[in-house]
Design a protein around this motif. Sequence first.
Motif, mmCIF file in Angstrom:
data_model
loop_
_atom_site.group_PDB
_atom_site.id
_atom_site.type_symbol
_atom_site.label_atom_id
_atom_site.label_comp_id
_atom_site.label_asym_id
_atom_site.label_seq_id
_atom_site.Cartn_x
_atom_site.Cartn_y
_atom_site.Cartn_z
ATOM 1 N N UNK A 27 0.641 -1.446 -0.267
ATOM 2 C CA UNK A 27 0.471 -0.154 0.004
ATOM 3 C C UNK A 27 0.635 1.805 -0.281
ATOM 4 N N UNK A 28 1.992 1.260 0.871
ATOM 5 C CA UNK A 28 2.809 2.513 0.751
ATOM 6 C C UNK A 28 3.702 2.448 -0.144
ATOM 7 N N UNK A 29 4.118 1.177 -0.688
ATOM 8 C CA UNK A 29 5.040 0.655 -1.520
ATOM 9 C C UNK A 29 6.725 0.536 -0.785
ATOM 10 N N UNK A 30 6.075 -0.103 0.459
ATOM 11 C CA UNK A 30 7.053 -0.497 1.065
ATOM 12 C C UNK A 30 7.688 0.998 1.938
ATOM 13 N N UNK A 31 7.502 1.723 2.117
ATOM 14 C CA UNK A 31 8.198 2.997 2.643
ATOM 15 C C UNK A 31 7.327 3.613 4.064
ATOM 16 N N UNK A 32 7.879 3.248 5.513
ATOM 17 C CA UNK A 32 7.305 3.429 6.610
ATOM 18 C C UNK A 32 5.906 4.687 6.717
ATOM 19 N N UNK A 33 4.919 4.673 7.092
ATOM 20 C CA UNK A 33 3.801 5.150 7.297
ATOM 21 C C UNK A 33 4.198 6.365 7.988
ATOM 22 N N UNK A 34 5.286 7.030 9.016
ATOM 23 C CA UNK A 34 5.582 7.712 10.212
ATOM 24 C C UNK A 34 6.645 8.848 9.505
ATOM 25 N N UNK A 35 8.279 7.908 9.119
ATOM 26 C CA UNK A 35 9.030 8.855 8.407
ATOM 27 C C UNK A 35 9.384 8.633 6.997
ATOM 28 N N UNK A 36 8.768 7.696 6.211
ATOM 29 C CA UNK A 36 8.876 7.786 4.195
ATOM 30 C C UNK A 36 9.891 6.596 4.113
ATOM 31 N N UNK A 37 10.638 5.824 5.502
ATOM 32 C CA UNK A 37 12.010 5.508 5.413
ATOM 33 C C UNK A 37 11.818 3.920 4.850
ATOM 34 N N UNK A 38 12.494 3.077 4.527
ATOM 35 C CA UNK A 38 11.788 1.989 4.114
ATOM 36 C C UNK A 38 10.770 1.026 5.099
ATOM 37 N N UNK A 39 10.063 0.474 4.911
ATOM 38 C CA UNK A 39 9.196 -0.220 5.697
ATOM 39 C C UNK A 39 10.059 -1.389 5.508
ATOM 40 N N UNK A 40 10.251 -2.471 7.361
ATOM 41 C CA UNK A 40 10.864 -3.652 7.028
ATOM 42 C C UNK A 40 10.011 -4.509 8.011
ATOM 43 N N UNK A 41 9.258 -3.752 8.707
ATOM 44 C CA UNK A 41 7.533 -4.264 10.079
ATOM 45 C C UNK A 41 6.621 -3.319 10.206
ATOM 46 N N UNK A 42 5.445 -4.300 10.509
ATOM 47 C CA UNK A 42 4.528 -3.606 10.797
ATOM 48 C C UNK A 42 4.210 -3.299 12.481
ATOM 49 N N UNK A 43 3.634 -2.400 12.242
ATOM 50 C CA UNK A 43 3.037 -1.538 13.208
ATOM 51 C C UNK A 43 2.103 -1.457 13.910
ATOM 52 N N UNK A 44 2.210 -1.975 14.815
ATOM 53 C CA UNK A 44 0.285 -1.935 15.654
ATOM 54 C C UNK A 44 0.212 -0.378 16.446
ATOM 55 N N UNK A 45 -0.991 0.292 15.362
ATOM 56 C CA UNK A 45 -1.131 1.878 15.693
ATOM 57 C C UNK A 45 -1.575 1.165 17.084
ATOM 58 N N UNK A 46 -3.024 0.490 17.670
ATOM 59 C CA UNK A 46 -2.902 1.010 18.739
ATOM 60 C C UNK A 46 -1.989 -0.437 19.168
ATOM 61 N N UNK A 47 -1.030 -0.203 20.285
ATOM 62 C CA UNK A 47 -0.360 -1.569 20.521
ATOM 63 C C UNK A 47 -1.067 -2.275 21.221
ATOM 64 N N UNK A 48 0.015 -4.191 20.521
ATOM 65 C CA UNK A 48 -1.215 -5.145 21.358
ATOM 66 C C UNK A 48 -1.579 -5.180 22.643
#
Length: 133
Positions: A28-49
């Motif tokens: 969806x984001x072309x493999x970029x971090x939704x927060x900073x735009x750097x390459x996304x290497x992980x999936x973040x839970x916005x509301x923590x588990x």
Amino acid sequence: MHIKDAVFLEDLCPKFRFRQWRKSIHKFTDKSCIYCGKPSESIDHVLPRSQGGLSTTENCVPACLSCNGDKSDNNAFYWYRKQKFYDPRRAMAIKAWLDGDLRLAIRLLQWANPNYSNKKTTYKEDRNEFRAA
Ligand SMILES: [Zn+2]
């Protein structure tokens, strides 16, 4: 028949399904971090588990390891506002993402990052994968 088999296979292999789902999120984001735009290497839970956040597409965003680790169990918006790379357009994108409006989220991210390439993976192409998740 073939399609039926595929569904059956996914039901048998939840791990495979999970991997596909994770991949589709990064797409969806072309493999970029939704927060900073750097390459996304992980999936973040916005509301923590730890706070009851679910592993749903709406609650999971592509993030780089640095943002993911730094944010930890903090409130995503509270944490993000304090970052040097804070961009209100990205904050809006995260909000849209949480609302399940990925189309709007992606448009806001493109606005925040003019170099964003969306030629290879369009929202339409990803729609089926999104639905499957
Ligand atoms: Zn990041």
